[in-house]
Structures are given as structure tokens and as C-alpha cells.
Enzyme design. Structure first.
Site, PDB file in Angstrom:
ATOM      1  N   LYS A  18      39.543  44.838  40.454  1.00  0.00           N
ATOM      2  CA  LYS A  18      38.206  45.258  40.781  1.00  0.00           C
ATOM      3  C   LYS A  18      37.795  46.358  39.570  1.00  0.00           C
ATOM      4  O   LYS A  18      36.796  46.138  39.217  1.00  0.00           O
ATOM      5  CB  LYS A  18      38.519  46.288  42.261  1.00  0.00           C
ATOM      6  CG  LYS A  18      38.842  45.407  43.246  1.00  0.00           C
ATOM      7  CD  LYS A  18      38.736  46.306  44.588  1.00  0.00           C
ATOM      8  CE  LYS A  18      39.852  47.384  44.502  1.00  0.00           C
ATOM      9  NZ  LYS A  18      41.109  46.749  44.655  1.00  0.00           N
ATOM     10  N   THR A  19      38.861  47.141  39.257  1.00  0.00           N
ATOM     11  CA  THR A  19      38.576  48.256  38.332  1.00  0.00           C
ATOM     12  C   THR A  19      38.145  47.266  36.870  1.00  0.00           C
ATOM     13  O   THR A  19      37.060  47.676  36.220  1.00  0.00           O
ATOM     14  CB  THR A  19      39.521  49.010  38.045  1.00  0.00           C
ATOM     15  OG1 THR A  19      39.708  49.769  39.298  1.00  0.00           O
ATOM     16  CG2 THR A  19      38.900  50.290  37.141  1.00  0.00           C
ATOM     17  N   ASP A  72      33.384  52.693  41.641  1.00  0.00           N
ATOM     18  CA  ASP A  72      34.798  52.343  42.048  1.00  0.00           C
ATOM     19  C   ASP A  72      35.485  53.171  43.339  1.00  0.00           C
ATOM     20  O   ASP A  72      34.802  54.217  43.672  1.00  0.00           O
ATOM     21  CB  ASP A  72      35.723  52.870  40.740  1.00  0.00           C
ATOM     22  CG  ASP A  72      36.970  51.670  40.698  1.00  0.00           C
ATOM     23  OD1 ASP A  72      36.988  50.984  41.543  1.00  0.00           O
ATOM     24  OD2 ASP A  72      37.727  52.003  39.959  1.00  0.00           O
ATOM     25  N   GLU A  73      36.315  52.673  43.776  1.00  0.00           N
ATOM     26  CA  GLU A  73      36.947  53.238  44.950  1.00  0.00           C
ATOM     27  C   GLU A  73      36.160  53.637  46.174  1.00  0.00           C
ATOM     28  O   GLU A  73      36.142  54.726  46.627  1.00  0.00           O
ATOM     29  CB  GLU A  73      37.719  54.525  44.616  1.00  0.00           C
ATOM     30  CG  GLU A  73      38.858  54.111  43.575  1.00  0.00           C
ATOM     31  CD  GLU A  73      40.132  53.553  44.043  1.00  0.00           C
ATOM     32  OE1 GLU A  73      40.167  53.286  45.067  1.00  0.00           O
ATOM     33  OE2 GLU A  73      41.084  53.322  42.998  1.00  0.00           O
ATOM     34  N   GLN A  84      42.961  50.539  51.238  1.00  0.00           N
ATOM     35  CA  GLN A  84      43.319  51.783  50.488  1.00  0.00           C
ATOM     36  C   GLN A  84      42.572  53.016  50.774  1.00  0.00           C
ATOM     37  O   GLN A  84      42.362  53.981  49.991  1.00  0.00           O
ATOM     38  CB  GLN A  84      43.021  51.353  48.943  1.00  0.00           C
ATOM     39  CG  GLN A  84      43.977  50.330  48.732  1.00  0.00           C
ATOM     40  CD  GLN A  84      44.100  50.129  47.302  1.00  0.00           C
ATOM     41  OE1 GLN A  84      44.548  50.974  46.191  1.00  0.00           O
ATOM     42  NE2 GLN A  84      43.670  48.881  46.495  1.00  0.00           N
ATOM     43  N   ARG A 114      51.341  50.297  43.484  1.00  0.00           N
ATOM     44  CA  ARG A 114      51.217  50.974  41.977  1.00  0.00           C
ATOM     45  C   ARG A 114      52.322  50.245  41.176  1.00  0.00           C
ATOM     46  O   ARG A 114      52.174  50.427  39.823  1.00  0.00           O
ATOM     47  CB  ARG A 114      51.352  52.424  42.150  1.00  0.00           C
ATOM     48  CG  ARG A 114      50.598  53.443  42.885  1.00  0.00           C
ATOM     49  CD  ARG A 114      49.245  52.948  42.493  1.00  0.00           C
ATOM     50  NE  ARG A 114      48.370  52.077  43.554  1.00  0.00           N
ATOM     51  CZ  ARG A 114      47.456  51.438  43.472  1.00  0.00           C
ATOM     52  NH1 ARG A 114      46.891  51.352  42.331  1.00  0.00           N
ATOM     53  NH2 ARG A 114      46.965  50.486  44.379  1.00  0.00           N
TER      54      ARG A 114
HETATM   55  N1  LIG Z   1      41.815  38.031  35.226  1.00  0.00           N
HETATM   56  C1  LIG Z   1      43.207  38.769  34.604  1.00  0.00           C
HETATM   57  N2  LIG Z   1      43.855  38.420  33.938  1.00  0.00           N
HETATM   58  C2  LIG Z   1      45.054  39.252  33.589  1.00  0.00           C
HETATM   59  N3  LIG Z   1      45.284  40.441  33.967  1.00  0.00           N
HETATM   60  C3  LIG Z   1      44.202  41.056  34.990  1.00  0.00           C
HETATM   61  C4  LIG Z   1      43.125  40.094  35.441  1.00  0.00           C
HETATM   62  N4  LIG Z   1      42.461  40.786  36.024  1.00  0.00           N
HETATM   63  C5  LIG Z   1      43.062  41.984  36.128  1.00  0.00           C
HETATM   64  N5  LIG Z   1      44.151  42.061  35.594  1.00  0.00           N
HETATM   65  C6  LIG Z   1      45.056  43.317  35.344  1.00  0.00           C
HETATM   66  O1  LIG Z   1      45.753  43.471  36.582  1.00  0.00           O
HETATM   67  C7  LIG Z   1      45.884  44.965  36.733  1.00  0.00           C
HETATM   68  C8  LIG Z   1      45.205  45.296  38.092  1.00  0.00           C
HETATM   69  O2  LIG Z   1      43.755  45.536  37.668  1.00  0.00           O
HETATM   70  P1  LIG Z   1      42.876  46.462  38.339  1.00  0.00           P
HETATM   71  O3  LIG Z   1      43.646  47.997  38.025  1.00  0.00           O
HETATM   72  O4  LIG Z   1      41.658  46.156  37.840  1.00  0.00           O
HETATM   73  O5  LIG Z   1      43.005  46.238  39.790  1.00  0.00           O
HETATM   74  P2  LIG Z   1      42.090  47.007  41.031  1.00  0.00           P
HETATM   75  O6  LIG Z   1      41.735  45.966  42.043  1.00  0.00           O
HETATM   76  O7  LIG Z   1      41.322  47.816  40.545  1.00  0.00           O
HETATM   77  O8  LIG Z   1      43.498  47.673  41.629  1.00  0.00           O
HETATM   78  P3  LIG Z   1      43.304  48.974  42.682  1.00  0.00           P
HETATM   79  O9  LIG Z   1      43.084  48.582  43.909  1.00  0.00           O
HETATM   80  O10 LIG Z   1      44.623  49.341  42.567  1.00  0.00           O
HETATM   81  O11 LIG Z   1      42.534  49.975  42.201  1.00  0.00           O
HETATM   82  C9  LIG Z   1      45.561  45.649  35.489  1.00  0.00           C
HETATM   83  O12 LIG Z   1      46.546  45.610  34.590  1.00  0.00           O
HETATM   84  C10 LIG Z   1      44.484  44.501  35.041  1.00  0.00           C
HETATM   85  O13 LIG Z   1      44.555  44.527  33.308  1.00  0.00           O
HETATM   86 MG   LIG Z   2      40.989  50.046  40.530  1.00  0.00          MG
END
Ligand SMILES: Nc1ncnc2c1ncn2[C@@H]1O[C@H](COP(=O)(O)OP(=O)(O)OP(=O)(O)O)[C@@H](O)[C@H]1O
Ligand SMILES: [Mg+2]
Length: 722
Positions: free
Chosen positions: A35-36, A220-221, A251, A605
Site C-alpha cells: 500500500k505504501t 496512508d494508514e 490494522q 512486521r
Molecule cells: N510489487 C512488488 N514487488 C516486490 N516487492 C514489493 C512489491 N510491492 C511491495 N513490495 C515490498 O513489500 C514490502 C511491503 O510493502 P509496503 O510497506 O508498501 O506494504 P504496506 O501494505 O504498506 O504494509 P503495512 O500495511 O504494514 O503498512 C516492502 O518491502 C515493499 O518494498
Molecule cells: Mg504501509
């Protein structure tokens, strides 16, 4: 135009979100699904493809740390510096807005931020001035009441009291408190948001200006926004502009502080054209970690429902360790980290996460004993320490003498013979003439309303502040701090105190001067002096930019603080009933589910390895409490976890709790061996895992088939071999 780099490392769903035409959008997805990452790429896309200028983009994150990381990631994607872009927390952005429009917000130009500790003190003072007893009106409760109402957008006159005498009184206290703040130009955290919201409501042209300016708003969040934050966003996004929110209902962990997960639904209601995109592939964690986290969160009801899968390996199982007390637990964690670092891994790739800040102390001690560097995020932060607040108090007085909280803090620190009675008189009079304490003091001195000795002492303080102001005006920031620390008498006061505590306070004061020296004027503020900016930074960022950020160190923080972050190796500590879920969570409806979401956040995490540890007995407020394994551990599928069995035991001589001596003899002395099958009268059959201590102190750890692992006193356990 080569935009492929903006889409290359994204999956199809992520691309849909990043490359969509400008529109309102919700990205709803579980932990680690990117997402981020989508948000960051989306911002770059909007700039590069949709040609939206960086100053027309507003991005909201949950912490200052996350904001800095986000800015860095966008800059590296765009290969340019983006200091004109508004990226920050709700509080940071509201502050920035109020600085630019202090006049419309009816604030003095040099208004100061009141942090929660200062707010608490101010409330106590208000209670005193109203002759109210703290026993009947606990200041913490008042603080909760005031902030809670502000979070709902309510001023005193909006509060329904239903003729309830307590409510009426509380409302009155809120009113007096607010008048005091307004008089002194003080703005508490909740007030930042409320004022920013009122700024929109009261100044439609200003709102229209910002609606036009911010063509894209990204949050975000989002699941942890509260009502006033959402109301603010909704107005801002009410023009021809667009808002993209990303979040995960599983979350949502700030319900206790007023966050409202229903805001996700409200967004869909208020922005009916919004498209919802769901991401389902997790890129962060191994199969085992993900499966266990999914299984735990599955016990909650009323979820929006998401499936998460990974192409990654199953990875190692989650290790569960039962310490017989919190020291043993800490020692285990540290021994694992030590091993990890001995293999050449970075300490900063390890995080220890816990439910409560107070849990950190024992862990810190264990790390110190092994000389492992660590960094605490949150907790008692640098800028919250007493001596630092004292020094900042002086700086604040010099900067803005109407600041009542600062006046209270330093008027008699170090003691200069200004008695409580004199201060009470000043406060009383300030209330009558509706002036700040500083102005009141000046007036009372001029009117000769104070007795000879009291007048001299108070005059001394006023002269000190005035002369300091004159002395430091043209100095660089670090010399300003240095001068104030020395000439205010603070340094001498702590030097006279002696002892280790005083020594560390002196070191902290020295550190403050270094912090001032390192401080750079942020380029995103207007109408501020260097000192203004530093004081705002100290209040807003307290601790997030802790000492030595570059050193390789174990990362320690509460699970709440770990939101959005990821680490190769994670320890979740204190996962026992009564700690996590907390005792209180049984008393309020909905709290248990929030605890479970917190557990989900903690587990997700971890990228490669997750340890979950607990202590069977724990000293809480000086008393040993006995706990069983948390239900959350029981909710993890059996095939994803394994219990850690130590081959040898580690003794604990009283004088040295963390030494790593092995006492191989213990097993022999006990008459049992590792792996022996035994039977207990109450717990049934089990396997011996560990022994420790000797004689009357000897304990044995058994993993019972039915009730799990327990530490027992050998003498009383009456085990028989099978
Ligand atoms: N398409 C992709 N290919 C490879 N790695 C990815 C891809 N998308 C995300 N990632 C990696 O996966 C990990 C999680 O991504 P991110 O932190 O954006 O998730 P999130 O959904 O924001 O998580 P959270 O809910 O914990 O905030 C990061 O290390 C990111 O670089
Ligand atoms: Mg995130």
C-alpha cells in the site's frame, strides 16, 4: 517519456492504482501488500504523467519518521529534491497551516505548542485556580475529556451536559483551560487539528484556495484517522481535486484514542465516485508468518475481509519461547540477537516489539549487559526529559514570555525564593485581570502588590529572562542554548545534585546544545525564527530523531510505534494473558479485538523470522504476577510454530542477572534429563525442556501435552518419570 520505472516493480493491481486517471480512490489491503509503495509511486506518477506540480500534492502519513521516508523514496524515484511538497502528519500539516494563517486562526504569530505533559500541568493549575479538588476531578480524566471533545470538533458550548452536575463542571473546566491557553498563545495537540478544521469552516475563500492548490491528496494508514482529521480532509478534498486513501481495517489500533475505522465507510459514502482497489499479494513476510497472522486476525468479527497470499517461501517456523520470568525472557531474546549479529547480520535488522513502554527497561538492561547497541523509539524521549524541558522552558520564555506553561515550569527552577504563596497570588490575579502570568507579574510588581521579599525574588526572575533575551538575540542557536543553560542556573543546579542521575542530566543538557548545533532550518516553514522552528521541532518530533541515528542498533518500540515498518527479524515480547491482551481489554467491549489487531500488526512486521516470547511470572509494580500463554499464541496454527527448547540452561546468580554461565550439572542434580517424559498430578504428561537453579530453588520446565509449557518448582512438582 519513460515512465516504465514507475510501474516496473509493481503487480497488475498495484499498477491499476498507480496509473489510474486522477480520481478518488480507496486502496484496501492487508499488511505488507504494498500500500505504501503504491502511494509513493502514485505521487511520482501524478507528477510525471499528469504533470501535477509538487506543491499541489499533499500527503499525510502517521509519523514524522514515515513522512521522512516517504519524501526520500519519492525523491529517489523522481531524482530531484521535493521540499515544496507537503508531506507530514496531521499535526505537522495543521501546524504548518496555522503558522501561515495565524491571523485567520486568531492566534498570536508566535503561538507555542503545548505537549501533553505541559497540558497536564496546565490543567492542574486551572483546577487549582478554580478551587477544585483533584480527587474529584482527576487531571488525567480532564485531559481526556478536553482532548476527546476537541477530537470530535466540540468546543465547550457544543457539549451536551444533560444537566448532569459533573458534566457541567467538566465543561466549565474545559472553558477556563481554553481561555488560559488562548491568553497565553498556547495550542495543544488536539487544538492544532481543531483550529485547522475551523480555519476551513470560517474562511471559505481560504478553503477554496487550498482546494484549488492541492489537486491530489493522499493519505496512508487511513484506518487510524479520527473524526476531526477526516472532517478536515473531507472539506479539503471537496473541490475539483481528488483524494486517494490507503488502509487496512485489520490494522486499526488507535480506537482507544478516538480513531474511527468507520471513516473508511464514510469515505465511500462521501466520495461515491471512488473506486476501491484491493491488493492481495504480500511481499513482506514468509509463508509461515503470513499464515499465522491471517489465522490470528481471523478470530475477529465484522472485518471488511481480505485474503493475503505470498509467492515467497514458507520460511522458518515462528519460535515460541516461554521464559520463567521477564529476566529470563529478556536474556533469551538478547542471546538470539547476539547469535544473529555474530553471524555478521546488522543489529538494525532486528526489532523488539512490546505492548507497553514499561517493558523496555528489562530488555534494555539485558542488551546493555551484552554491550549491544539499541535505539528506543517512543517512550521517554529525549525532549521529554525533565532537564531538557527545563532548558526548553527558558528558551520558550525568552521567545514568547506570554507562555504560561513555560513560566510555571521555570519561574522557580532552580529555586530562587519565589514561594508557592506568591505564585498563587499571581495566578489568582492573572485570572481576575485575564492576563498571562508574565504580564500579571509585571503589573503586580509595578503596583507594588507583593511583599518585599517576594517582590525581589520575582523581579530577579523577570530581570533574568530580559537579560537573557538581550544576551542571546544575535547568537547562533547552539550558543543561545548554551548561554541559557549556564546563566539560568540550571547547569549549576544539576552539578550540585551529584550522583549518576544528575550526571546523565548534565550530559543531556550538553546533548541539547549539540542538537541545536545540528539543527537545520526546515525550508517548509514561514514566519519563523530559528528558535521558533527548533522549539516547534522539539514539541512535534519529540524523540523521533533520537541520538545517533546512524549507528547500527537493535530497534526497540511498542507495537503501536512499529506500524508501517518492517524488519527481517522481529521479537514480540510479553505475549501472555494479562499483558497482551491487556487486563483492561476484558472490561471494555471491542478492546479485545483491537488487541488482536495489534497482535496482527506486530506479527506482520516480520519479514524472515518471528519470535514470540512470554514470561510465566512477571514483576509488575514490584509484585510477582503469574500469567499463562496468550490466547493469541494459541490461535496460531500448530504447523506454523515451534517451541524453543534450550539444550543447556543458563543460571542466574543474584548479583549478576544476565551472565551466561551454563550449569550443566543442574539436570543431573534434578534427576531428570532433557527430553525425559514425565507425569504431573494436575497437568498430565509432558516432556522436560529445561532446568535451572539448585537445591530449594531448583525449577524445571516441562512442555505438557495438554496445557503447554510450564516452569515448576522441582521440590513441589512431584513429577514422576514415565
Ligand atoms: N510489487 C512488488 N514487488 C516486490 N516487492 C514489493 C512489491 N510491492 C511491495 N513490495 C515490498 O513489500 C514490502 C511491503 O510493502 P509496503 O510497506 O508498501 O506494504 P504496506 O501494505 O504498506 O504494509 P503495512 O500495511 O504494514 O503498512 C516492502 O518491502 C515493499 O518494498
Ligand atoms: Mg504501509
Amino acid at each position: 517519456m519513460d515512465v516504465s520505472r514507475l510501474l516496473d516493480d509493481l503487480n497488475d493491481k498495484q499498477r491499476d492504482a498507480v496509473a489510474a486517471k486522477p480520481s478518488d480512490m480507496l486502496v484496501l489491503a492487508g499488511a505488507g501488500s504494498g500500500k505504501t509503495r503504491v502511494l509513493v509511486h502514485r505521487i511520482a506518477w501524478l507528477m510525471e504523467v499528469e504533470r501535477i506540480a509538487s506543491h499541489s500534492i499533499l500527503a499525510v502519513t502517521f509519523t514524522n519518521k514515515a513522512a521522512r521516508e516517504m519524501r526520500g523514496r519519492i525523491e529517489s524515484l523522481m531524482q530531484q529534491s521535493l521540499h515544496t511538497m507537503w508531506i507530514g502528519t496531521f499535526h505537522g500539516l495543521a501546524h504548518r497551516l496555522l503558522r501561515s494563517h495565524y491571523d485567520e486562526a486568531r492566534l498570536p504569530q508566535s503561538f507555542q505548542i503545548l505537549d501533553s505533559d505541559d497540558q497536564y500541568r496546565l490543567i492542574r493549575r486551572v483546577l487549582k485556580s478554580m478551587n477544585l479538588d483533584e480527587k474529584h476531578y482527576p487531571p488525567k480524566q480532564i485531559q481526556w475529556f478536553i482532548n476527546g471533545n476537541k477530537d470530535e470538533g466540540l468546543r465547550p458550548q457544543h457539549i451536551e451536559t444533560h444537566n448532569d452536575p459533573t458534566q457541567i463542571k467538566m465543561r466549565e473546566i474545559y472553558e477556563v483551560y481554553q481561555q488560559t491557553c488562548d491568553r497565553a498563545g498556547l495550542v495543544d495537540f488536539a487544538e492544532l487539528l481543531l483550529r485547522a478544521h475551523e480555519l476551513w469552516l470560517n474562511h471559505p475563500t481560504l478553503l477554496a484556495h487550498y482546494q484549488k492548490r492541492f489537486r491530489a491528496i493522499l493519505v496512508d494508514e487511513f484506518q487510524d484517522t479520527n473524526n476531526i482529521q477526516y472532517a478536515w480532509l473531507r472539506l479539503l478534498a471537496g473541490g475539483d481535486n481528488n483524494m486517494m486513501i490507503v488502509g487496512d481495517d485489520d490494522q486499526s489500533i488507535y480506537g482507544w484514542r478516538g480513531a474511527n475505522v468507520n471513516n473508511i465507510q464514510y469515505f465511500l459514502r462521501d466520495f461515491p465516485a471512488a473506486e476501491t482497489i484491493r491488493l492481495e499479494q504480500n511481499y513482506r513476510s514468509t509463508g509461515n508468518i503470513l499464515k499465522a497472522a491471517n489465522a490470528v486476525i481471523d478470530h475477529n468479527h465484522g472485518r471488511l475481509g481480505k485474503e493475503l497470499w505470498t509467492e515467497g517461501e514458507e520460511g522458518e517456523k515462528i519460535s515460541i519461547y516461554a521464559g520463567f520470568n521477564e529476566l529470563d525472557e529478556a536474556r533469551f531474546i538478547v542471546s538470539q540477537i547476539k547469535r544473529w549479529s555474530d553471524y555478521g547480520n546488522a543489529l538494525s535488522d532486528c526489532a523488539i516489539l512490546y505492548r507497553n513502554n514499561a517493558q523496555s527497561r528489562v530488555l534494555e538492561e539485558a542488551l546493555l549487559h551484552q554491550s549491544l547497541a539499541y535505539r528506543i523509539y517512543g517512550g521517554l524521549r529525549f525532549f521529554e526529559r525533565q532537564e531538557i524541558k527545563d532548558a526548553l522552558g527558558y528558551l520558550r520564555m525568552i521567545n514568547q514570555p506570554l507562555d504560561d506553561a513555560a513560566f510555571e515550569r521555570v519561574v522557580n527552577t532552580p529555586t530562587r525564593g519565589i514561594g508557592e504563596r506568591t505564585l498563587a497570588q499571581v495566578r489568582e490575579h492573572a485570572r481576575t485581570i485575564e492576563q498571562s502570568l508574565w504580564q500579571t507579574a509585571l503589573i503586580m510588581l509595578a503596583d507594588k502588590r507583593l511583599s518585599g521579599r517576594a517582590a525581589t525574588a520575582l523581579q530577579g526572575f523577570i530581570d533574568l529572562i530580559l537579560s537573557l533575551k538581550q544576551a542571546i538575540t544575535d547568537l547562533p542557536l547552539d550558543q543561545q542554548a548554551d548561554t541559557v543553560i549556564k546563566r539560568s542556573g540550571l547547569l549549576a543546579m544539576y552539578q550540585a545534585e551529584k550522583g549518576e542521575k544528575a550526571q546523565s542530566r548534565i550530559e543531556n543538557l550538553e546533548e541539547l546544545v549539540s542538537a541545536c548545533k545540528e539543527f537545520e532550518m526546515p525550508d517548509d516553514v514561514e514566519n519563523m525564527t530559528m528558535l521558533d522552528a527548533f522549539l516547534a521541532h522539539a514539541s512535534l518530533e519529540a524523540g523521533e530523531a533520537q541520538a545517533d541515528a546512524h549507528q547500527d542498533a537493535v530497534q526497540m518500540m511498542t507495537i503501536h510505534t512499529a506500524k508501517g515498518l518492517e524488519y527481517p527479524m522481529v521479537f514480540l515480547a510479553g505475549v501472555e494473558e494479562g499483558m497482551f491482551p491487556s487486563q483492561q481489554s476484558h472490561e471494555e467491549p471491542g478492546r479485545l479485538e483491537e488487541e488482536r489487531r495489534l497482535c496482527y500488526v506486530g506479527m506482520t512486521r516480520a519479514m524472515q523470522k518471528l519470535y514470540v516470547t512470554y514470561a510465566e511470572s512477571r514483576r509488575v509494580y514490584g509484585q510477582d504476577k503469574f500469567h499463562t500463554q496468550s490466547r493469541f499464541i494459541k490461535e496460531m496454527p500448530k504447523d506454523c510454530v515451534e517451541e524453543v527448547r534450550l539444550r543447556t540452561t543458563i543460571s542466574r546468580p543474584v548479583h549478576n542477572r544476565f551472565s551466561q554461565q551454563t550449569t550443566v550439572e543442574t539436570f543431573e542434580e534434578s534427576g531428570f534429563g532433557l527430553g525425559d517424559r514425565v507425569m504431573h498430578g494436575k497437568f498430565g504428561d509432558g516432556t522436560v525442556l529445561n532446568c535451572e537453579g539448585s537445591g530449594a530453588q531448583a525449577r524445571i520446565q516441562v512442555n505438557f501435552d495438554d496445557v503447554g509449557t510450564k516452569w515448576l518448582m522441582l521440590n513441589y512438582a512431584k513429577l514422576s518419570k514415565l
